[in-house]
Design an enzyme around this catalytic site. Sequence first.
Site, PDB file in Angstrom:
ATOM      1  N   GLY A  13      40.159  20.856  41.634  1.00  0.00           N
ATOM      2  CA  GLY A  13      39.608  22.366  41.580  1.00  0.00           C
ATOM      3  C   GLY A  13      38.057  22.343  40.891  1.00  0.00           C
ATOM      4  O   GLY A  13      37.719  21.520  40.282  1.00  0.00           O
ATOM      5  N   TYR A  14      38.000  23.434  40.617  1.00  0.00           N
ATOM      6  CA  TYR A  14      36.402  23.942  40.210  1.00  0.00           C
ATOM      7  C   TYR A  14      36.317  23.474  38.850  1.00  0.00           C
ATOM      8  O   TYR A  14      35.209  22.655  38.411  1.00  0.00           O
ATOM      9  CB  TYR A  14      36.201  25.319  40.263  1.00  0.00           C
ATOM     10  CG  TYR A  14      34.764  25.809  40.085  1.00  0.00           C
ATOM     11  CD1 TYR A  14      33.887  25.868  40.683  1.00  0.00           C
ATOM     12  CD2 TYR A  14      34.619  26.531  38.758  1.00  0.00           C
ATOM     13  CE1 TYR A  14      32.586  26.269  40.399  1.00  0.00           C
ATOM     14  CE2 TYR A  14      33.310  26.999  38.349  1.00  0.00           C
ATOM     15  CZ  TYR A  14      32.272  26.605  39.000  1.00  0.00           C
ATOM     16  OH  TYR A  14      31.045  27.152  38.621  1.00  0.00           O
ATOM     17  N   LYS A 138      48.641  35.041  32.515  1.00  0.00           N
ATOM     18  CA  LYS A 138      48.543  34.076  31.266  1.00  0.00           C
ATOM     19  C   LYS A 138      49.385  34.090  30.021  1.00  0.00           C
ATOM     20  O   LYS A 138      49.641  33.237  29.517  1.00  0.00           O
ATOM     21  CB  LYS A 138      46.995  33.963  31.199  1.00  0.00           C
ATOM     22  CG  LYS A 138      46.111  33.328  32.318  1.00  0.00           C
ATOM     23  CD  LYS A 138      44.574  33.482  32.081  1.00  0.00           C
ATOM     24  CE  LYS A 138      43.713  32.843  33.157  1.00  0.00           C
ATOM     25  NZ  LYS A 138      42.284  32.729  32.828  1.00  0.00           N
ATOM     26  N   HIS A 270      36.876  42.606  35.797  1.00  0.00           N
ATOM     27  CA  HIS A 270      36.709  41.985  34.525  1.00  0.00           C
ATOM     28  C   HIS A 270      35.323  42.286  34.254  1.00  0.00           C
ATOM     29  O   HIS A 270      35.083  42.198  33.129  1.00  0.00           O
ATOM     30  CB  HIS A 270      36.926  40.451  34.581  1.00  0.00           C
ATOM     31  CG  HIS A 270      38.176  40.273  35.241  1.00  0.00           C
ATOM     32  ND1 HIS A 270      38.928  38.984  35.092  1.00  0.00           N
ATOM     33  CD2 HIS A 270      39.602  40.914  35.056  1.00  0.00           C
ATOM     34  CE1 HIS A 270      40.279  38.919  35.682  1.00  0.00           C
ATOM     35  NE2 HIS A 270      40.628  40.281  35.633  1.00  0.00           N
TER      36      HIS A 270
END
Length: 312
Positions: A13-14, A138, A270
């Site tokens: 992934g990134y 999270k 955000h």
Amino acid sequence: MVKSKVLVVGGTGYIGRRIVKASLEQGHETYVIQRPELGLQIEKLQRLLSFKKKGAHLIEASFSDHKSLVDAIKKVDVVISAISGVHIRSHSIGLQLKLVDAIKEAGNVKRFLPSEFGLDPARMGDALEPGRVTFDDKMAVRKAIEEANIPFTYISANLFAGYFAGSLSQMGSFVPPRDKVHLFGDGKLKAVFLDEYDVATYTIKTIDDPRTLNKTLYLRPQENILSQGELIGIWEKLIGKELEKTYIPPEGFLTTLKGLDYKLQVGIGHFYHIFYEGCLTNFEIGEDGEEASELYPEVNYTRVDEYLKIYV
């Protein structure tokens, strides 16, 4: 000191692919999960094979096969999760609860770094809906980690430069504008911008460092603490041109936000906390945290002006 063996979950992934690179460069024996669900995703397969060429070990395991996760974890000392938490791509944070169960059963892990790498979720209890789902998920993972007494380090990497610096923090583009630019509020609240490779470098440096055990590492390199206005000013200097500026008041931002689809509301919401509340810099780091550039002054992190030069 013998360097820990590292398992990266989400290594294609990134941020994950950068963590694999940093782990290898810093001399750690590095394992990367290869999930059988990969199917026909040829680019991910080729990325995994490129890791193998550079010395990483590929190990097949799946979130749907608990034993395979346990077996993979038993080969290493440190587990780093970099699975996606971005709704516009794939939000998989909850899958880490299965990883926590496997780490608990394996019983050998000296450090677990869950997939965070952004805003500190512990400070986002009053975040707007629906964007708060990211932080709630999270925090659920953190709760499971701590209840299982798994040694941890949480990484608060603030803003990825690829998303926020290169775009001058504009919504809907990752390249900097050359004529007109929008600023949130007065554009004066400070944020922190990090090159993603620097995020990975700091992350790997923590894993054998007792100073970061059971703490949050905040990535706040001094020269990259900038307001949006200062960020735009750097770009204007690079291109030799002043941009036409539009200032978006908070109520205008919130009205626009409500008209977006759910996935965009989650991510763009955000922006409100970052640029209208200054949530990245409006607190002092306490005893439960450390600051990366102070712990590791040898890291020559990428300054924002250097980062932006590639876009000129």
